[in-house]
Write an enzyme that holds these catalytic residues in place. Structure first.
Site, PDB file in Angstrom:
ATOM      1  CD  GLU A 186     -29.041 -26.623 -49.710  1.00 45.74           C
ATOM      2  OE1 GLU A 186     -29.738 -26.611 -50.711  1.00 45.74           O
ATOM      3  OE2 GLU A 186     -29.105 -27.533 -48.886  1.00 45.74           O
ATOM      4  CD  GLU A 234     -27.602 -27.652 -54.464  1.00 47.87           C
ATOM      5  OE1 GLU A 234     -28.596 -28.306 -54.105  1.00 47.87           O
ATOM      6  OE2 GLU A 234     -26.562 -27.556 -53.791  1.00 47.87           O
TER       7      GLU A 234
HETATM    8  C1  BG6 Z   1     -29.401 -29.601 -51.514  1.00 50.57           C
HETATM    9  C2  BG6 Z   1     -27.946 -29.935 -51.280  1.00 50.57           C
HETATM   10  O1  BG6 Z   1     -30.050 -29.531 -50.269  1.00 50.57           O
HETATM   11  O2  BG6 Z   1     -30.208 -30.485 -52.186  1.00 50.57           O
HETATM   12  C3  BG6 Z   1     -27.399 -31.063 -52.138  1.00 50.57           C
HETATM   13  O3  BG6 Z   1     -27.124 -28.812 -51.413  1.00 50.57           O
HETATM   14  C4  BG6 Z   1     -28.465 -32.115 -52.280  1.00 50.57           C
HETATM   15  O4  BG6 Z   1     -26.217 -31.525 -51.553  1.00 50.57           O
HETATM   16  C5  BG6 Z   1     -29.655 -31.507 -53.002  1.00 50.57           C
HETATM   17  O5  BG6 Z   1     -28.038 -33.280 -52.920  1.00 50.57           O
HETATM   18  C6  BG6 Z   1     -30.766 -32.475 -53.319  1.00 50.57           C
HETATM   19  O6  BG6 Z   1     -31.175 -33.114 -52.163  1.00 50.57           O
HETATM   20  P1  BG6 Z   1     -31.212 -34.687 -52.057  1.00 50.57           P
HETATM   21  O7  BG6 Z   1     -31.539 -34.931 -50.663  1.00 50.57           O
HETATM   22  O8  BG6 Z   1     -32.275 -35.112 -53.005  1.00 50.57           O
HETATM   23  O9  BG6 Z   1     -29.876 -35.171 -52.466  1.00 50.57           O
END
Ligand code: BG6
Length: 479
Positions: free
Chosen positions: A175, A375
């Protein structure tokens, strides 16, 4: 027509959110290790000196460092074709400046990679995922100093060389576009400005932040070139947090506002990494915000020569943009207005599967290189029942709708090569530092007060995802 035959189904994690063992095997302290726990309503704190009675979630995380074999066996049981994980820079170069890499760290990842390969799972490695050696933050204020480019390239050299032939797909920075937003100071860029104590409200110096981001662009381009030199089979990609937004109203002022936000938050980084040069809109944005990027001679040539081979992104939610400053809602990186047509998760993230289809089409139209969703998922409160079951139908529904949206995008003609859902095993939340925000197919008995024996349990979604992979995305049914 369906998903491509070799579609890469799998899951994704990040070292600082699951490994634990934060000082084992010679590992150095990372930026993530100085962040305390937090919650949806209470920000994590950044503590330059570790406090003896404070809980730091990354220190043990879910103890994957000692349990990776068991975890990878569970991923294999679901039929994963690919596993996206990150290497902790601090396991390889504990302070970032050692002359030789730390053998114990290299060996740990070699064992982990071998374990994946033994199960027929392809490793997809994120080189830097939301952590850098804390020593580099202290000494150089992270990426704000150009010197860090060389240190990152030394690190790349060590891992490209050691894992040559075993790892073929790499992502340079997780990211990277979080650096285009104030929250990215510590998270992505390793910057702690004077006065910062609170993760959610970091002191921001835009000039420093965009200069640091420039250094990451150069580092990423050099890494692409080095990776290709070391092994011509290497495919090296970018990773963007794709923060889709819509105009809140058809008022042209909102449409323009949305375009500007999309340009800086999403397209600035993608354009540099895919096209090899800064987009024209950056010029005006920098001028209006008093930002001057100090480029070394040769930087433009480096960017042009280090274009990525594929584009990957995270996708969780969408927002609306408006010039009306009273309308607000949230995500973990960026704010915006609430969309009246969408439901939100317990953390206020607006769920929008159609947005994923739109995003895939937009990105592919713009870049026309292979795409991968690395993701996606639903952070939710799960309940471990007395009989050990976890009935997470809400997660299955979320994933099903997003997979259907991807399928539509494939029919639209998008060259989509894979999907790794986020947090395939429960892990620490990056934004809040909580365990309570769970994404996994595998439940981990670890809680926010630090208790829990780390035991693993398959959720209902575990068998559902197994069936999705076995049918190459055809059978999304569930009872
Ligand atoms: C992304 C990141 O922004 O979202 C991850 O690459 C992160 O590291 C994921 O865990 C989910 O966000 P969060 O804040 O719910 O863990």
């Amino acid at each position: 027509m369906t998903f491509p035959k070799d579609f890469l189904w799998g899951g994704a994690t990040a070292a600082n959110q699951l490994e634990g063992g934060y000082l084992e095997g010679g590992k150095g302290l990372s930026d993530a290790d100085v962040c305390t726990g937090g919650s949806h309503t209470q920000s994590k704190r950044i503590t330059p000196v570790l406090e003896p009675d404070t809980f730091y979630p990354s220190h043990d995380a879910i103890d994957h460092y000692h349990r990776y074999q068991e975890d990878i066996a569970l991923f294999a049981e679901m039929g994963f074709k690919v596993y996206r994980f990150s290497i902790a820079w601090t396991r390889i170069f504990p302070t970032g400046e050692e002359l030789e890499p730390n053998e114990a760290g290299l060996q740990f990842y070699e064992d982990l990679i071998d374990e994946c390969l033994k199960h027929g799972i392809e490793p997809l490695v994120t080189i830097s995922h939301y952590e850098m050696p804390y020593a580099l933050t202290e000494k150089y204020n992270g990426w704000s100093d150009r010197k860090v480019i060389d240190l990152y390239i030394n690190y790349c050299q060590a891992i490209f060389t050691r894992f040559k032939g075993k790892v073929k797909r790499w992502l340079t920075f997780n990211e990277i576009n979080c650096g285009a937003m104030p929250l990215g100071n510590l998270l992505g860029l390793g910057i702690i400005n004077e006065g910062t104590t609170d993760f959610m409200n970091q002191v921001d110096v835009p000039q420093r932040r965009f200069q640091a981001l420039h250094h990451q662009f150069i580092a990423s381009s050099l890494a692409v070139q080095l990776g290709h030199q070391i092994d011509s089979d290497n495919q090296i990609g970018c990773m963007i947090a794709y923060m889709m937004s819509y105009p809140l109203t058809p008022n042209p002022a909102d449409v323009l506002e949305n375009q500007k936000v999309m340009q800086i938050s999403n397209y600035l980084c993608g354009d540099v990494q895919v096209r090899g040069s800064y987009p024209t809109f950056a010029k005006r944005y920098f001028a209006e915000h008093g930002i001057e990027i100090d480029k070394a001679p040769g930087d433009d040539a480096i960017l042009a020569a280090g274009k990525v081979d594929f584009y990957t992104f995270s996708y969780y939610m969408t927002l609306c943009q408006t010039t009306d400053v009273t309308a607000k809602s949230g995500g973990n990186l960026m704010g915006g207005a609430k969309n009246p047509y969408l439901q939100s998760s317990d953390w206020g993230w607006q769920i929008d599967p159609t947005g994923l289809r739109i995003a895939l089409n937009e990105i592919y139209d713009r870049y026309q290189i292979p795409l991968m969703v690395v993701e996606n998922g639903l952070g939710a409160y799960d309940k471990l029942e007395d009989d050990g079951s976890i009935i997470d139908d809400y997660r299955i529904d979320y994933l099903k709708q997003h997979i259907e949206a991807m399928h539509e995008a494939v029919l639209d003609g998008v060259d989509l090569i894979g999907y790794t859902s986020w947090g395939c095993i429960d892990l620490v939340s990056a934004s809040t530092g909580e365990m309570a925000k769970r994404y996994g197919f595998i439940y981990v008995e670890k809680y926010d007060d630090g208790s829990g024996d780390f035991s693993r349990h398959q959720k209902k979604s575990f068998n559902w995802y197994k069936q999705v992979i076995a049918s190459n995305g055809e059978d999304l049914s569930h009872d």
